[in-house]
Scaffold this active site. Sequence first.
Site, mmCIF file in Angstrom:
data_model
loop_
_atom_site.group_PDB
_atom_site.id
_atom_site.type_symbol
_atom_site.label_atom_id
_atom_site.label_comp_id
_atom_site.label_asym_id
_atom_site.label_seq_id
_atom_site.Cartn_x
_atom_site.Cartn_y
_atom_site.Cartn_z
ATOM 1 N N GLN A 28 -13.592 9.900 1.084
ATOM 2 C CA GLN A 28 -13.932 9.661 2.085
ATOM 3 C C GLN A 28 -13.516 10.598 3.561
ATOM 4 O O GLN A 28 -13.930 10.393 4.674
ATOM 5 C CB GLN A 28 -13.054 8.108 3.036
ATOM 6 C CG GLN A 28 -13.603 6.977 2.399
ATOM 7 C CD GLN A 28 -12.953 5.920 2.017
ATOM 8 O OE1 GLN A 28 -11.897 5.220 1.210
ATOM 9 N NE2 GLN A 28 -12.602 4.835 3.397
ATOM 10 N N GLU A 184 -8.155 -0.342 -5.900
ATOM 11 C CA GLU A 184 -8.424 -2.213 -5.991
ATOM 12 C C GLU A 184 -9.610 -1.904 -7.263
ATOM 13 O O GLU A 184 -11.303 -1.745 -6.421
ATOM 14 C CB GLU A 184 -9.510 -2.122 -4.256
ATOM 15 C CG GLU A 184 -8.458 -1.838 -2.992
ATOM 16 C CD GLU A 184 -9.289 -2.032 -2.036
ATOM 17 O OE1 GLU A 184 -8.431 -2.284 -1.428
ATOM 18 O OE2 GLU A 184 -10.420 -1.588 -1.642
ATOM 19 N N TYR A 328 -5.603 -7.441 4.047
ATOM 20 C CA TYR A 328 -6.708 -6.774 5.559
ATOM 21 C C TYR A 328 -6.407 -8.219 5.991
ATOM 22 O O TYR A 328 -6.811 -8.304 7.248
ATOM 23 C CB TYR A 328 -7.861 -6.097 5.226
ATOM 24 C CG TYR A 328 -8.009 -5.020 4.925
ATOM 25 C CD1 TYR A 328 -7.924 -3.946 6.083
ATOM 26 C CD2 TYR A 328 -8.194 -4.549 4.125
ATOM 27 C CE1 TYR A 328 -7.798 -2.448 5.747
ATOM 28 C CE2 TYR A 328 -7.812 -3.349 3.625
ATOM 29 C CZ TYR A 328 -8.042 -2.336 4.940
ATOM 30 O OH TYR A 328 -7.559 -0.957 3.557
ATOM 31 N N GLU A 395 -2.392 -0.105 1.136
ATOM 32 C CA GLU A 395 -3.152 -0.951 2.022
ATOM 33 C C GLU A 395 -2.935 -1.340 3.559
ATOM 34 O O GLU A 395 -3.135 -3.005 2.589
ATOM 35 C CB GLU A 395 -5.129 -0.354 2.461
ATOM 36 C CG GLU A 395 -4.815 0.881 1.677
ATOM 37 C CD GLU A 395 -6.823 0.723 0.740
ATOM 38 O OE1 GLU A 395 -7.642 0.439 1.110
ATOM 39 O OE2 GLU A 395 -7.528 1.497 0.157
ATOM 40 N N TRP A 447 -17.209 3.491 3.297
ATOM 41 C CA TRP A 447 -18.232 3.166 2.438
ATOM 42 C C TRP A 447 -19.424 2.881 3.397
ATOM 43 O O TRP A 447 -20.257 3.539 3.953
ATOM 44 C CB TRP A 447 -17.782 2.582 1.590
ATOM 45 C CG TRP A 447 -16.047 2.760 0.863
ATOM 46 C CD1 TRP A 447 -14.984 2.541 1.489
ATOM 47 C CD2 TRP A 447 -15.951 3.344 0.345
ATOM 48 N NE1 TRP A 447 -14.243 2.876 1.296
ATOM 49 C CE2 TRP A 447 -14.852 3.713 0.369
ATOM 50 C CE3 TRP A 447 -16.619 4.983 -0.116
ATOM 51 C CZ2 TRP A 447 -14.044 4.490 -1.005
ATOM 52 C CZ3 TRP A 447 -16.094 6.301 -1.328
ATOM 53 C CH2 TRP A 447 -14.851 5.473 -1.535
#
Length: 491
Positions: A28, A184, A328, A395, A447
């Site tokens: 990324q 993940e 998140y 994260e 992504w």
Amino acid sequence: MAFSSTLNHEELTFPEGFCWGAATAAYQVEGGWDADGKGPNVWDTFTHQGGDRVFRNQTADVACGSYARWEEDLKCIKQLGLTHYRFSLSWSRLLPDGTTGFINQKGNCFLKIEGIDYYNKMIDDLLANGVTPMVTLYHFDLPQHLEDQGGWKTGAIVEVFDAYAQFCFGTFGDRVKLWITINEPNVLAFCAYEKGLFPPGIPNPGTGAYQTAHNMIKAHAKAWHSYDSLFRKKQNGQVSLAFFSPWIAPANPASVTDQEAAKRAMALALDLFAKPIFIDGDYPAVLKSQVAAMSKKQGYLSSRLPEFTEEEKRMIKGSADFFAVQYYTTRLAKHHENSEKELNCLKDIDVEIFPDPSWQVSQQDSWIHVVPWGLRKLLKYIKDTYNNPVIYITENGFPQGDPAPLDDTQRWEYFRQTIQELYKAIHLDEVSLQGYYVWSLLDNFEWTEGYSSRFGLYCVDFDNPDLPRTPYKSAVEYAKVIQNNGIKGSL
């Protein structure tokens, strides 16, 4: 130490030594997709094929240019005052075909030493500036050569991943003391191999997620045991893997069927991976029974969810030194009888999952609803379910659109409320939370969202060939939190 729930501190101070971090991932941010002999990974192939699978057919060929601009990233890290920085290694930058076969016999080292030098410099510079590295071995960027051989769908990947992990432990483990094997795995299993949204882009509904989950769990456990037996005594580090998980609550808290639906949803979202590793080496019973029943209805002779052998269960059980979770957002769940005609892992649990319409939603990524209290609930669930492990939030973040305002007041409010919830989790719920990493240090290639979704503490101008980094307001405010080891504001 427990406190009254009526606490109204003006200074919410965190425990001494609490880890304040930010995170990135190699594909990324690095760019340099074919620099210095790096081999192609699946995202290189996927994005180069086009077909509108990624926003505006964007690629990470250049991204933030971090492979050539590490000094600029380090400057950002120092400006923030981070105590910890999480980054991933590019598997195919170190081992172009994913295996340890490329050895320069004459020099008795790996041919593409530039990659090793790059990560050595990162690690050494971080340590020289008092920043602890947390290193992820694999963050979605499988070498293309391995995917061509079956990737995570084949059991052979377990030994290949273990060899790669041992190479990394041996090369960098004298200085790296916090390791994440796989980032993940649940997201990768569902997005890549179940739905085909991520590379290799081939959906395998009903079987892909379970098959690859099975292999990733074994690969992680194998690598953990290699560290434990070969490296731990000398290096004294810790190894785990990082789970993505929402908090899933019953739509009607008073409804028993909704309560059970939420439990099944959490079993699929988190416990499918966490229970084997942290509890007993096997999948959740409710998930095993659900998938077996649905598989039977669909005419399968056995469950679509594979079984671990007794030997594999012993290997998997206890193969993590801390609990890493990435949060998140939150969802609600209620019972919904799904049709057996549709092959879909998400349909196996007879649940409907949805957000509360009253929750504030990110204008950029509609799947992210602003529910900071959900993170506290998730942390309490992990404590109660997994025997009060040491937890790192590896994260947590909130996206802006492109172009993104530098005065990201709304996003800072998300972070401020989240940090308040972390304080409650530690002091009211007595959760063993030891660290928090913001996603992400930099705006980067997100992504399939490409560069349209900006999670960075630092804005990156992707239209400028120099790729300058500029702090958002949230970076300035986060630096104050780090400096004060806490935040001003009441509970």
